[in-house]
Design a protein around this motif. Structure first.
Motif, PDB file in Angstrom:
ATOM      1  N   GLY A 362     -20.849  41.116 -44.825  1.00  0.00           N
ATOM      2  CA  GLY A 362     -21.678  39.954 -45.117  1.00  0.00           C
ATOM      3  C   GLY A 362     -21.459  39.538 -46.560  1.00  0.00           C
ATOM      4  N   ILE A 363     -21.388  38.238 -46.795  1.00  0.00           N
ATOM      5  CA  ILE A 363     -21.171  37.726 -48.147  1.00  0.00           C
ATOM      6  C   ILE A 363     -22.200  36.643 -48.443  1.00  0.00           C
ATOM      7  CG2 ILE A 363     -19.562  36.573 -49.708  1.00  0.00           C
ATOM      8  CD1 ILE A 363     -17.265  37.780 -48.130  1.00  0.00           C
ATOM      9  N   ASP A 364     -22.796  36.744 -49.620  1.00  0.00           N
ATOM     10  CA  ASP A 364     -23.724  35.724 -50.110  1.00  0.00           C
ATOM     11  C   ASP A 364     -23.187  35.247 -51.453  1.00  0.00           C
ATOM     12  OD1 ASP A 364     -26.636  34.536 -49.768  1.00  0.00           O
ATOM     13  OD2 ASP A 364     -26.444  35.127 -51.861  1.00  0.00           O
ATOM     14  N   TRP A 365     -22.809  33.983 -51.537  1.00  0.00           N
ATOM     15  CA  TRP A 365     -22.124  33.486 -52.718  1.00  0.00           C
ATOM     16  C   TRP A 365     -23.092  32.760 -53.630  1.00  0.00           C
ATOM     17  CZ3 TRP A 365     -18.254  36.196 -53.320  1.00  0.00           C
ATOM     18  CH2 TRP A 365     -17.212  35.880 -54.201  1.00  0.00           C
ATOM     19  N   GLY A 451     -19.063  37.615 -42.251  1.00  0.00           N
ATOM     20  CA  GLY A 451     -20.094  36.583 -42.138  1.00  0.00           C
ATOM     21  C   GLY A 451     -20.467  36.009 -43.485  1.00  0.00           C
ATOM     22  N   LEU A 452     -20.488  34.659 -43.585  1.00  0.00           N
ATOM     23  CA  LEU A 452     -20.734  33.981 -44.847  1.00  0.00           C
ATOM     24  C   LEU A 452     -21.933  33.044 -44.752  1.00  0.00           C
ATOM     25  CD1 LEU A 452     -17.087  32.678 -45.440  1.00  0.00           C
ATOM     26  CD2 LEU A 452     -18.004  34.873 -46.159  1.00  0.00           C
ATOM     27  N   ASP A 453     -22.670  32.965 -45.868  1.00  0.00           N
ATOM     28  CA  ASP A 453     -23.573  31.834 -46.069  1.00  0.00           C
ATOM     29  C   ASP A 453     -22.675  30.664 -46.463  1.00  0.00           C
ATOM     30  OD1 ASP A 453     -25.272  29.906 -47.024  1.00  0.00           O
ATOM     31  OD2 ASP A 453     -26.312  31.187 -48.439  1.00  0.00           O
ATOM     32  N   SER A 454     -22.750  29.558 -45.750  1.00  0.00           N
ATOM     33  CA  SER A 454     -21.767  28.488 -45.902  1.00  0.00           C
ATOM     34  C   SER A 454     -21.917  27.673 -47.178  1.00  0.00           C
ATOM     35  CB  SER A 454     -21.839  27.535 -44.701  1.00  0.00           C
ATOM     36  OG  SER A 454     -23.139  26.979 -44.594  1.00  0.00           O
ATOM     37  N   PHE A 542     -28.086  41.095 -44.622  1.00  0.00           N
ATOM     38  CA  PHE A 542     -28.558  40.387 -43.434  1.00  0.00           C
ATOM     39  C   PHE A 542     -27.395  39.710 -42.704  1.00  0.00           C
ATOM     40  CE2 PHE A 542     -32.982  39.649 -45.519  1.00  0.00           C
ATOM     41  CZ  PHE A 542     -33.377  40.925 -45.157  1.00  0.00           C
ATOM     42  N   ASN A 543     -26.486  39.097 -43.468  1.00  0.00           N
ATOM     43  CA  ASN A 543     -25.332  38.438 -42.844  1.00  0.00           C
ATOM     44  C   ASN A 543     -24.468  39.441 -42.091  1.00  0.00           C
ATOM     45  OD1 ASN A 543     -26.130  35.958 -43.879  1.00  0.00           O
ATOM     46  ND2 ASN A 543     -24.795  36.098 -45.673  1.00  0.00           N
ATOM     47  N   ALA A 544     -24.231  40.614 -42.714  1.00  0.00           N
ATOM     48  CA  ALA A 544     -23.440  41.649 -42.040  1.00  0.00           C
ATOM     49  C   ALA A 544     -24.160  42.170 -40.803  1.00  0.00           C
ATOM     50  CB  ALA A 544     -23.161  42.798 -43.012  1.00  0.00           C
ATOM     51  N   ALA A 545     -25.492  42.283 -40.904  1.00  0.00           N
ATOM     52  CA  ALA A 545     -26.270  42.791 -39.771  1.00  0.00           C
ATOM     53  C   ALA A 545     -26.211  41.847 -38.574  1.00  0.00           C
ATOM     54  CB  ALA A 545     -27.718  43.005 -40.202  1.00  0.00           C
ATOM     55  N   MET A 546     -26.253  40.535 -38.843  1.00  0.00           N
ATOM     56  CA  MET A 546     -26.192  39.576 -37.741  1.00  0.00           C
ATOM     57  C   MET A 546     -24.905  39.744 -36.935  1.00  0.00           C
ATOM     58  SD  MET A 546     -29.043  37.949 -37.722  1.00  0.00           S
ATOM     59  CE  MET A 546     -28.725  36.532 -36.666  1.00  0.00           C
ATOM     60  N   LEU A 547     -23.819  40.116 -37.612  1.00  0.00           N
ATOM     61  CA  LEU A 547     -22.564  40.352 -36.896  1.00  0.00           C
ATOM     62  C   LEU A 547     -22.550  41.718 -36.210  1.00  0.00           C
ATOM     63  CD1 LEU A 547     -19.969  38.888 -39.437  1.00  0.00           C
ATOM     64  CD2 LEU A 547     -21.292  37.720 -37.654  1.00  0.00           C
TER      65      LEU A 547
END
Length: 569
Positions: A362-365, A451-454, A542-547
């Motif tokens: 998961g990545i949050d930029w 998974g990325l926050d767009s 959270f992004n990694a968990a969703m995947l």
């Protein structure tokens, strides 16, 4: 504590038993009896200037602080005759006469010091606290005609000088110019935890300590409550050092004596225990003196319990409950379980890869004034537990724009979990490189592995594409209420021991900053709710968990008997 050659100096492994017995949580220190008697006699005759009847310290102060005074001012090695305690850190909750006691100790030290024309400092983090310290000290002098002959008080300079020696005690507000040339022979620092929020506090502390390597040497006494935020900066450094010394892990001959009025971690985690007023006496040495027992209970019931956040602050100040350990305010529901899910073997990405059958990222930029974060989840072979590890990046502009958290961020840089980079391209390249390593390990799924926050990810997408990491491996994860599954389910994983992590301080900080609120029928955690505190790595989790909830299968699964080599450092 009985003296024993098996224990390092100042170790006090029975500190909790001592607290339960009503004793100070500190090692027994040998001292010069005559010097200690002189110090106590002077200290005991000082009178409280702001209490009806002006009671003397012999009545108003508990024996606990006289033990500290004797150890700090009169410690002596029986064989060499030299002082043993050159530094002392006392952490004690609010309203235990902390400021009054150190003002009295400062006067006592000034009276006992025979070296002429030297400097002593009493340092406070703000003008209000420094004025309070000075008012207490000068008030004690003005109540006693004999003391008025011994000391000269200069109100406009906040300076008290012993007439016989010319040595002066200066009461000052902390700033970077507090030490100007002369090395103090003694420094008292009130509310040390507040200095953890000041960027250059460590440099000033080093300057103050410069006297410790001269022949004259200089002593430092630090006294403070626990912080109303997670410990950071110089406060975190000194607290961790003190705990190591207390626990016998601070080396063979430390110079700091720790006196920490706190509950053990397991008791801080037991909210039923510390919420019970019957247990408060254990960390309140001045109870029934400066603290009215019933008033404290009433304050907790009427003010401390109004919200979870209010209770968190109240407990940190009145019971020394460390933020992020005992309570997490109106926070994310996973916060209370985070500290109990540490796996000390998860020291980095290599260990996570070696133990996993599949991974998601998961990545949050973030922008130029924000953090960028990446978090890897691995599903452990055989046990199916989730394993967590992350990394974050910051540009120099973050430290300028976010000064309130700059010292804490510097701590994370030193830990190695936050990487300081010059440009957005550089942080994108490093994040993409971690993703490449994961891809080449064979542990990412063919689709929906990253998974990325767009928002604001153009540079990152370019860096990923250069490494041939594109859709369908790379996927946008919808934010807001659609993260509900991760926000609500990860806490259940933690509570049941189905997720563990490597105890990264930056991640613990992000977790403690997270605020959870109900919008409609869904719980949300957003950066806006967190305020100045950062939650970027948690959002990446959270992004990694969703995947990971998609029950992925590794693109190139390996036999459980196969040994993987080192892939990433």
């Amino acid at each position: 504590m009985p003296a024993t050659d098996a224990l390092p100096r100042f170790a006090c492994p029975d500190w909790w038993e001592r607290l339960q017995a009503g004793l100070p949580p500190m090692a027994d220190v040998p001292f010069n009896p005559a010097k200690a008697a002189k110090g106590k006699a002077f200290f005991n005759r000082l009178r409280l200037p702001d209490v009806p009847g002006n009671p003397p310290m012999v009545e108003a102060c508990g024996e606990w602080f006289r033990d500290i005074l004797c150890a700090f001012l009169a410690s002596e090695d029986p064989e060499t005759g030299l002082a043993l305690v050159w530094e002392l850190l006392c952490m004690v909750p609010k309203k235990n006469s902390k400021t009054t006691n150190v003002a009295a100790l400062g006067l006592t030290a000034l009276y006992m010091e025979e070296t002429p024309n030297r400097q002593m400092l009493l340092v406070a983090p703000s003008q209000n606290i420094s004025e309070r310290c000075f008012d207490q000290a000068q008030g004690m002098i003005r109540l006693d005609s004999r003391l008025r002959d011994i000391f000269k008080v200069q109100d406009h300079l906040k300076c008290i000088t012993r007439n016989k020696t010319g040595t002066a005690l200066d009461v000052k507000t902390f700033d970077t110019t507090i030490v100007t040339g002369e090395i103090p022979i003694l420094t008292i620092i009130d509310e040390l935890h507040e200095l953890g929020k000041k960027a250059k506090a460590a440099a000033v502390m080093q300057q103050i300590r410069g006297g410790g390597i001269t022949k004259q040497r200089g002593k430092v006494l630090m006294i403070t409550t626990q912080s109303d935020e997670p410990p950071a900066g110089i406060w975190k450094t000194e607290l961790e050092k003190a705990r190591k010394i207390r626990d016998g892990k601070g080396g063979p001959s430390p110079i700091m004596l720790p006196v920490l009025y706190e509950f053990p971690v397991e008791k801080q985690l037991d909210q039923a225990f510390w919420r019970d007023p019957k247990n408060w006496d254990l960390v309140l040495p001045n109870i029934d003196r400066s603290i009215d027992r019933q008033a404290l209970i009433d304050d907790y019931e009427n003010n401390g319990k109004v919200t979870r956040e209010a209770e968190q602050i109240w407990a940190s100040q009145h019971l020394n409950i460390e933020i992020g350990v005992g309570l997490s305010g109106d926070g994310w529901s996973g916060t209370p379980h985070w500290a109990s899910c540490i796996d000390s073997r998860l020291t980095g990405l290599d260990e996570l890869l070696a133990r996993s059958e599949v991974c998601t990222v998961g990545i949050d930029w973030g922008g130029a004034d924000d953090l960028a974060a990446l978090y890897v989840l691995g599903r452990e072979t055989r046990t199916k537990r989730w394993l967590g590890w992350g990394r974050a990046w910051a540009r120099p502009s973050v430290f300028e724009e976010r000064k309130s958290i700059a010292s804490r961020l510097r701590d994370f840089v030193e830990d190695g979990d936050l990487v300081l980079v010059e440009t957005g391209e550089e942080q994108a390249e490093q994040a993409a490189e971690i993703c490449r390593v994961l891809k080449e390990s064979g542990l990412l799924p063919e689709t929906s592995g990253i998974g990325l926050d767009s928002a604001g990810i153009a540079l990152l997408l370019d860096a990923l594409e250069e490494k041939k990491l594109t859709q369908p491996l790379v996927e946008a994860v919808t934010q807001g209420w659609k993260l509900q599954t991760a926000i609500s389910s990860v806490p259940l994983k933690l509570e049941g021991g189905r997720m563990v992590h490597g105890d990264q301080p930056i991640m613990a900080w992000c977790v403690s900053n997270a605020k959870q609120t109900l919008r409609g029928s869904n719980y949300v955690v957003t950066k806006e709710l967190a305020g100045a505190g950062k939650i970027d790595m948690l959002m990446a989790l959270f992004n990694a968990a969703m995947l990971m909830f998609l029950n992925p299968v590794a693109h190139n699964p390996r036999s459980v008997y196969e040994t993987r080599g080192v892939l990433y450092v």
